[in-house]
Motif scaffolding. Structure first.
Motif, PDB file in Angstrom:
ATOM      1  N   VAL A  82       0.842  -1.205   0.000  1.00  0.00           N
ATOM      2  CA  VAL A  82       0.000   0.000   0.000  1.00  0.00           C
ATOM      3  C   VAL A  82       0.876   1.253   0.000  1.00  0.00           C
ATOM      4  CG1 VAL A  82      -1.634   1.325   1.392  1.00  0.00           C
ATOM      5  CG2 VAL A  82      -1.993  -1.126   1.046  1.00  0.00           C
ATOM      6  N   ALA A  83       1.922   1.284   0.822  1.00  0.00           N
ATOM      7  CA  ALA A  83       2.813   2.442   0.872  1.00  0.00           C
ATOM      8  C   ALA A  83       3.524   2.638  -0.466  1.00  0.00           C
ATOM      9  CB  ALA A  83       3.837   2.269   1.995  1.00  0.00           C
ATOM     10  N   ALA A  84       3.935   1.548  -1.111  1.00  0.00           N
ATOM     11  CA  ALA A  84       4.591   1.668  -2.418  1.00  0.00           C
ATOM     12  C   ALA A  84       3.615   2.197  -3.459  1.00  0.00           C
ATOM     13  CB  ALA A  84       5.148   0.307  -2.843  1.00  0.00           C
ATOM     14  N   GLY A  85       2.360   1.763  -3.406  1.00  0.00           N
ATOM     15  CA  GLY A  85       1.363   2.271  -4.350  1.00  0.00           C
ATOM     16  C   GLY A  85       1.107   3.759  -4.154  1.00  0.00           C
ATOM     17  N   ILE A  86       0.980   4.187  -2.906  1.00  0.00           N
ATOM     18  CA  ILE A  86       0.773   5.614  -2.624  1.00  0.00           C
ATOM     19  C   ILE A  86       1.971   6.425  -3.091  1.00  0.00           C
ATOM     20  CG2 ILE A  86       0.559   7.287  -0.745  1.00  0.00           C
ATOM     21  CD1 ILE A  86      -1.111   5.208   0.744  1.00  0.00           C
ATOM     22  N   TRP A  87       3.171   5.914  -2.840  1.00  0.00           N
ATOM     23  CA  TRP A  87       4.374   6.638  -3.252  1.00  0.00           C
ATOM     24  C   TRP A  87       4.430   6.772  -4.771  1.00  0.00           C
ATOM     25  CZ3 TRP A  87       8.921   4.848  -5.787  1.00  0.00           C
ATOM     26  CH2 TRP A  87       9.966   5.771  -5.795  1.00  0.00           C
ATOM     27  N   LEU A  88       4.063   5.704  -5.499  1.00  0.00           N
ATOM     28  CA  LEU A  88       4.073   5.772  -6.961  1.00  0.00           C
ATOM     29  C   LEU A  88       3.026   6.767  -7.471  1.00  0.00           C
ATOM     30  CD1 LEU A  88       4.575   2.049  -7.954  1.00  0.00           C
ATOM     31  CD2 LEU A  88       6.162   3.939  -8.310  1.00  0.00           C
ATOM     32  N   VAL A  89       1.846   6.791  -6.856  1.00  0.00           N
ATOM     33  CA  VAL A  89       0.806   7.730  -7.283  1.00  0.00           C
ATOM     34  C   VAL A  89       1.251   9.166  -7.031  1.00  0.00           C
ATOM     35  CG1 VAL A  89      -1.535   8.534  -6.755  1.00  0.00           C
ATOM     36  CG2 VAL A  89      -1.085   6.098  -7.065  1.00  0.00           C
ATOM     37  N   VAL A  90       1.794   9.442  -5.857  1.00  0.00           N
ATOM     38  CA  VAL A  90       2.249  10.799  -5.527  1.00  0.00           C
ATOM     39  C   VAL A  90       3.397  11.201  -6.440  1.00  0.00           C
ATOM     40  CG1 VAL A  90       3.378  12.187  -3.734  1.00  0.00           C
ATOM     41  CG2 VAL A  90       1.421  10.735  -3.159  1.00  0.00           C
TER      42      VAL A  90
END
Length: 104
Positions: A82-90
């Motif tokens: 989840v943290a990696a997905g948020i980081w990629l989106v940001v």
């Protein structure tokens, strides 16, 4: 006939007795080396057993530590995803502020 048999035994004894004495002499000469070899075998055997036991204990400790770390990290995998997905989106939503330009 018995005389011939006794003479044959006497001749055999003349051959066998010196050979037995030679064998005894060689045994007595080599006995200290055999005892030294036995001593080394016992010492290195004890050292080998102690080393094997220590290696087994160290292997078990590292195995238990690896299992414990794995048991602690497996529940964290969804959070990391989840943290990696948020980081990629940001990261994708913000354009790069400035690129480094090389001076020519």
């Amino acid at each position: 006939m018995e005389v011939l048999f006794v003479l044959a035994l006497g001749a055999a004894a003349l051959v066998i007795v010196p050979l037995l004495l030679l064998k005894l002499l060689i045994f007595l000469v080599l006995l200290p080396f055999k005892l030294l070899g036995l001593l080394f075998k016992v010492v290195f055997g004890v050292v080998g057993v102690v080393g094997s036991v220590l290696a087994a204990v160290v292997g078990l400790v590292f195995g238990l530590v690896a299992v414990a770390l794995l048991a602690l990290l497996i529940p964290l995998v969804p959070l990391v995803l989840v943290a990696a997905g948020i980081w990629l989106v940001v990261r994708a939503s913000h354009p790069r502020s400035s690129e480094i330009r090389l001076a020519r």
